[in-house]
Design a protein around this motif. Structure first.
Motif, short mmCIF file in Angstrom:
data_model
loop_
_atom_site.label_atom_id
_atom_site.label_comp_id
_atom_site.label_asym_id
_atom_site.label_seq_id
_atom_site.Cartn_x
_atom_site.Cartn_y
_atom_site.Cartn_z
N GLN A 38 0.84 -1.19 0.00
CA GLN A 38 0.00 0.00 0.00
C GLN A 38 0.89 1.25 0.00
N THR A 39 0.88 2.07 1.04
CA THR A 39 1.66 3.30 1.03
C THR A 39 3.04 3.13 1.65
N ASP A 40 3.38 1.91 2.03
CA ASP A 40 4.68 1.64 2.66
C ASP A 40 5.58 0.83 1.73
N ALA A 41 6.89 1.03 1.91
CA ALA A 41 7.89 0.17 1.30
C ALA A 41 8.43 -0.75 2.38
N VAL A 42 8.59 -2.03 2.04
CA VAL A 42 9.07 -3.03 2.99
C VAL A 42 10.54 -3.31 2.67
N LEU A 43 11.41 -3.13 3.68
CA LEU A 43 12.84 -3.33 3.49
C LEU A 43 13.37 -4.39 4.44
N PHE A 44 14.27 -5.23 3.91
CA PHE A 44 14.92 -6.27 4.70
C PHE A 44 16.42 -5.99 4.80
N GLU A 45 17.00 -6.38 5.92
CA GLU A 45 18.44 -6.28 6.08
C GLU A 45 19.10 -7.48 5.39
N MET A 46 20.08 -7.19 4.53
CA MET A 46 20.75 -8.23 3.75
C MET A 46 22.26 -8.08 3.87
N ASP A 47 22.98 -9.09 3.40
CA ASP A 47 24.40 -9.00 3.10
C ASP A 47 24.65 -9.89 1.89
N ARG A 48 25.89 -9.99 1.46
CA ARG A 48 26.13 -10.75 0.23
C ARG A 48 25.76 -12.22 0.41
N ASP A 49 25.98 -12.79 1.58
CA ASP A 49 25.60 -14.17 1.82
C ASP A 49 24.09 -14.35 1.74
#
Length: 339
Positions: free
Chosen positions: A19-30
């Motif tokens: 909806q009006t939000d963006a969902v972000l996840f914490e990542m790294d190369r692995d």
């Protein structure tokens, strides 16, 4: 939101719009390496996601510099794209993103006439997907079927970006896409989800269509999209799925070369000799190789003979301008589309 940090590293991954939000996840190369897909099956460094208002993210990225070129794998589903993308994934040298869900969402929007802030959202996706851990190594994005409806939005801003258009000829596509109830349900779901875009290219549907006709229409839609893209972009190349399965070494060598990352013969040999080519690429717990694929295909040719003929007849009546093969093959001559 720390915009400088967001733009400087792929560690914060924009997974989806909600909806009006963006969902972000914490990542790294692995985390990227073990995420066979970056949709709901993502294997993030931290599965506790955070939300940022989409307007705030758009405003922050609107003035960001144009991202470095992205390398794309566009495909028609169930034709070896996951195998190809995983084979190209060299953790120390590049970043391979398999089926970013934000692109799928935007592709559905594109098939249904865009929507509010569509082009701004596409640029946001391009900027964030273009971040990399190895600055002189490519980012390779493997899309999925809805993204074929927004190829121009991804490619036009940097028309020299390299792209592979992975595909089957009609018969092999029908065999792959009608082989189980799950696959048939997928055909009907995607056909309904993308109906306006499909009908724009192949004409209106007259009520409910049978599964082979729906599958044939979806194939023709994507061949028309790929034909146009191959004519428009200098670094676009077609690739027959059969070439990938039957001759993976020259295919991988040519793909690495196209994406600006040539590899030694020894590296290519090691990739093809790995478990990747003897396991099911979407779920490595299961054994599956080219011999099993061929055996399954020959069995299905008998079981699905009537449906294959129905799909072929539908396409032949509507594909007068379709070439015998897609142009600019990455290797070999390419697939015969209507053999």
């Amino acid at each position: 939101m720390n915009l400088q940090s967001l733009l400087g590293s792929p560690d914060q991954y924009l997974q989806s719009f909600d909806q009006t939000d963006a969902v972000l996840f914490e990542m790294d190369r692995d985390a990227y390496a073990r995420s066979i897909f970056l949709d709901r099956r993502i294997a993030a460094k931290n599965m506790t996601y955070r939300r940022t208002p989409v307007p705030e993210l758009l405003a922050g990225v609107d003035a960001a510099p144009e991202p470095a070129p992205i390398s794309y794998i566009f495909h028609i589903a169930h034709c070896g794209s996951t195998l190809l993308a995983r084979a190209l994934d060299l953790k120390e040298q590049n970043l391979v993103l398999r089926e970013p869900y934000i692109l799928r969402q935007l592709g559905v929007d594109a098939a249904n006439s865009g929507g509010a802030d569509f082009e701004r959202k596409v640029r946001l996706a391009r900027v964030l997907l273009g971040r990399r851990y190895t600055q002189n190594g490519p980012v390779i994005v493997k899309a999925n079927v809805p993204v074929n409806f927004m190829i121009a939005s991804l490619m036009d801003p940097q028309a020299q970006q390299p792209a592979i258009f992975l595909h089957y000829g009609l018969e092999d596509y029908l065999l792959a896409i009608l082989r189980s109830p799950m696959h048939r349900n997928w055909v009907q779901h995607v056909s309904n989800e993308l109906a306006p875009g499909i009908e724009k290219l192949t004409g209106p549907r007259n009520g409910a269509e049978s599964e082979p006709i729906a599958a044939a229409r979806l194939w023709l839609t994507q061949m028309l999209q790929f034909e146009a893209a191959l004519a428009a972009y200098p670094q676009a190349r077609s690739l027959s799925a059969e070439a990938l399965f039957e001759t993976p070494k020259p295919v991988l060598a040519a793909a690495f070369e196209l994406f600006g990352q040539p590899q030694s013969a020894e590296t290519i040999e090691a990739i093809v000799a790995s478990d990747l080519f003897s396991r099911y690429s979407k779920d490595p717990r299961h054994q599956f190789d080219n011999a099993q694929r061929i055996e399954r295909r020959e069995k299905l040719k008998v079981e699905l003979a009537a449906e294959l003929e129905a799909g072929r007849a539908w396409v032949r009546a509507r594909a007068g301008g379709l070439p015998a093969r897609l142009a600019k093959p990455l290797v070999g001559e390419g697939a015969e589309l209507l053999a």
